[in-house]
Motif scaffolding. Structure first.
Motif, PDB file in Angstrom:
ATOM      1  N   SER A  33      -0.106  -9.868   3.592  1.00  0.00           N
ATOM      2  CA  SER A  33       0.815  -8.866   3.048  1.00  0.00           C
ATOM      3  C   SER A  33       2.277  -9.236   3.259  1.00  0.00           C
ATOM      4  N   ARG A  78      -6.371  -5.079  -2.773  1.00  0.00           N
ATOM      5  CA  ARG A  78      -5.312  -4.803  -1.792  1.00  0.00           C
ATOM      6  C   ARG A  78      -5.919  -4.200  -0.533  1.00  0.00           C
ATOM      7  N   LYS A  81      -4.360  -1.240   2.104  1.00  0.00           N
ATOM      8  CA  LYS A  81      -3.133  -0.855   1.404  1.00  0.00           C
ATOM      9  C   LYS A  81      -2.445   0.343   2.065  1.00  0.00           C
ATOM     10  N   GLU A  82      -3.196   1.418   2.296  1.00  0.00           N
ATOM     11  CA  GLU A  82      -2.597   2.617   2.873  1.00  0.00           C
ATOM     12  C   GLU A  82      -2.070   2.353   4.280  1.00  0.00           C
ATOM     13  N   LEU A  84      -1.123  -0.509   5.629  1.00  0.00           N
ATOM     14  CA  LEU A  84       0.022  -1.414   5.629  1.00  0.00           C
ATOM     15  C   LEU A  84       1.297  -0.715   5.157  1.00  0.00           C
ATOM     16  N   TYR A  85       1.195   0.024   4.056  1.00  0.00           N
ATOM     17  CA  TYR A  85       2.377   0.735   3.568  1.00  0.00           C
ATOM     18  C   TYR A  85       2.825   1.792   4.581  1.00  0.00           C
ATOM     19  N   PHE A  88       4.415   0.146   7.668  1.00  0.00           N
ATOM     20  CA  PHE A  88       5.737  -0.402   7.393  1.00  0.00           C
ATOM     21  C   PHE A  88       6.766   0.706   7.175  1.00  0.00           C
ATOM     22  N   ASP A  89       6.341   1.827   6.609  1.00  0.00           N
ATOM     23  CA  ASP A  89       7.269   2.954   6.450  1.00  0.00           C
ATOM     24  C   ASP A  89       7.747   3.458   7.808  1.00  0.00           C
ATOM     25  N   ARG A  92      10.144   0.929   9.117  1.00  0.00           N
ATOM     26  CA  ARG A  92      11.420   1.030   8.411  1.00  0.00           C
ATOM     27  C   ARG A  92      12.257   2.203   8.938  1.00  0.00           C
ATOM     28  N   ASN A 102       9.531  -4.705   1.613  1.00  0.00           N
ATOM     29  CA  ASN A 102       8.261  -4.014   1.796  1.00  0.00           C
ATOM     30  C   ASN A 102       7.137  -5.042   1.880  1.00  0.00           C
ATOM     31  N   VAL A 103       6.006  -4.598   2.390  1.00  0.00           N
ATOM     32  CA  VAL A 103       4.839  -5.471   2.443  1.00  0.00           C
ATOM     33  C   VAL A 103       4.229  -5.572   1.053  1.00  0.00           C
ATOM     34  N   LYS A 104       3.402  -6.598   0.851  1.00  0.00           N
ATOM     35  CA  LYS A 104       2.777  -6.839  -0.453  1.00  0.00           C
ATOM     36  C   LYS A 104       1.281  -7.095  -0.230  1.00  0.00           C
TER      37      LYS A 104
END
Length: 336
Positions: A33, A78, A81-82, A84-85, A88-89, A92, A102-104
Motif C-alpha cells: 500500500s 485491495r 482497504k478499510e 489501511l485507510y 492512515f487517517d 494523518r 495517502n496509502v494505495k
C-alpha cells in the motif's frame, strides 16, 4: 516517508490472533500500500476479473443490463482497504504535515503468492508480456520495502518466508535488481543470498536458497489444488499441462476423471488458509540438493475432515535449476 512510517505502525498492530501465514500476507499488503500503483498491472487485473465475471454471469443467465451494472462495480483487489485507510487517517490527524498523501491498497505480490504462479505464469495469466519490466521492477521494490520497513520485532518466521520467496523470485529473473542493493546493505554478508551477485551472468541456482525454494514448491503444488477446486475444463487442461512424473501425456478429461469420485462426495474443494496449512503438505527433501527428485504430497482438506484425497508429485531439481523456478512433476490424483 510519512506513508512508510504509517505502514510500519500498521504492521505492528496487525491481528496477532490471525494464522501466521495470513498475518504475513496482511503485512505484505501493508507494504504494497505504500508503493506507487503500477497502472498497467492493475488494469490487467481488472480486465481479468471482468472477463471471469462476464463468463460466470452468462452461464447463470444474467441479463445484459445487469451484467453491465455488475461489471461497473469491479475494482482491483485491495486487501485491508478499510484498515489501511482508517489507520492512515488516524496517523494523518496527528501529523498534519502529511498533507494529501495517502496509502494505495493493492495486491500484486500478494496475488502472485496466493495464486501459486511463478513469474512467467503470472505474466501469461494477465497478458503482460510487453510489461515484464514493469512487473519485475514493482516486485523488486516490494521486496526492498518489505526488508526495510517491517520492524525487526515484528518479523515472524512466516514474514521471513515471504521475504525469502519474493527476493528469490526477482533474483531468478534479473539478479541485478537486488544483488547490488543487498551488497550495500550487508557488505559482509556470508550467506548464499548475499553472494548471489558473484555468480556472474548465469542465473543463480534456485535450489541454493532452501527457504525460498521450498515455498516455491509449496505454492506450485497448492496451485494444483486451486485448479481442481474450480471444476472448469480450462483449469483441468492447465493441470494436464503440468509435466508428469513418468513423462506420460495427460488431458483435461484425464484430470476430470481422476477427481470425479471426490465430487460425488463433496460439493466444494477448499482452498482457504486451513487447506493451505502445513499439515496437508509433505515434502521429502532428505536426499538433499544432490538428489534428482524430491517426493511431495499435497492432501486435499475436504469439508468433512476425511482428508483422504492426495496429489502426489516429484520436485525435479535439475529442471528447477535450469528454469530458475520450482519444477514439480505431477504423479497421481487419488484417494488413499
Amino acid at each position: 516517508q510519512a506513508v512508510r512510517q504509517a505502514a510500519s505502525e500498521a504492521a505492528r498492530h496487525a491481528d496477532p490472533d490471525a494464522s501466521a501465514r495470513e498475518h504475513a500476507l496482511d503485512v505484505l499488503s501493508v507494504i504494497e500500500s505504500v508503493l506507487e500503483d503500477p497502472g498497467v498491472i492493475i488494469a490487467a487485473q481488472i480486465h481479468q476479473m471482468k472477463g471471469e465475471l462476464v463468463a460466470r454471469l452468462k452461464m447463470e443467465g444474467v441479463e445484459y443490463e445487469e451484467r453491465m451494472e455488475r461489471l461497473a462495480e469491479v475494482e482491483q483487489p485491495r486487501p485491508l482497504k478499510e484498515l489501511l485507510y482508517g489507520t492512515f487517517d488516524v496517523f494523518r490527524s496527528h501529523h498534519p504535515w502529511v498533507g494529501t498523501e495517502n496509502v494505495k491498497p493493492k495486491a500484486v505480490a500478494r496475488e502472485l503468492y496466493e495464486t501459486g504462479f511463478d513469474f512467467r505464469q503470472y505474466i501469461e495469466h494477465h497478458g503482460l508480456k510487453r510489461s515484464e519490466g514493469t512487473v519485475l521492477r514493482y516486485l523488486g521494490e516490494a521486496y526492498k520495502a518489505l526488508v526495510q520497513t517491517v520492524p525487526e520485532d515484528c518479523r515472524t518466521e512466516a514474514i521471513r518466508d515471504i521475504e525469502a520467496w519474493l527476493g528469490e523470485m526477482v533474483r531468478q529473473v534479473d539478479s541485478s535488481l537486488i544483488d547490488e542493493w543487498e551488497k550495500l546493505r550487508n557488505p559482509e554478508d556470508p550467506s548464499p543470498e548475499g553472494k548471489a551477485a558473484d555468480t556472474g551472468p548465469e542465473r543463480p541456482d534456485v535450489t541454493r536458497n532452501a527457504r525460498a525454494f521450498k515455498i516455491m514448491v509449496r505454492n506450485e503444488v497448492f496451485r494444483w489444488v486451486q485448479l481442481l477446486s474450480r471444476r472448469r475444463l480450462d483449469d483441468h487442461e492447465s493441470l494436464a499441462e503440468v509435466p508428469a512424473v513418468d513423462d506420460a501425456r495427460r488431458t483435461g478429461a484425464d484430470v476430470a476423471e481422476a477427481i470425479a469420485p471426490y465430487w460425488e462426495e463433496h460439493s466444494v474443494l477448499p482452498t482457504d488458509s486451513h487447506a493451505r496449512g502445513g499439515t496437508f503438505f509433505v515434502l521429502d527433501d532428505s536426499g538433499g540438493v544432490g538428489a534428482a527428485r524430491w517426493p511431495v504430497v499435497q492432501t486435499i482438506a475436504d469439508p468433512k475432515g476425511h482428508d483422504e484425497w492426495v496429489l502426489e508429485g516429484q520436485v525435479d531439481l535439475e529442471a528447477s535449476r535450469e528454469e530458475g523456478r520450482a519444477v514439480v512433476r505431477l504423479g497421481a490424483i487419488r484417494r488413499l
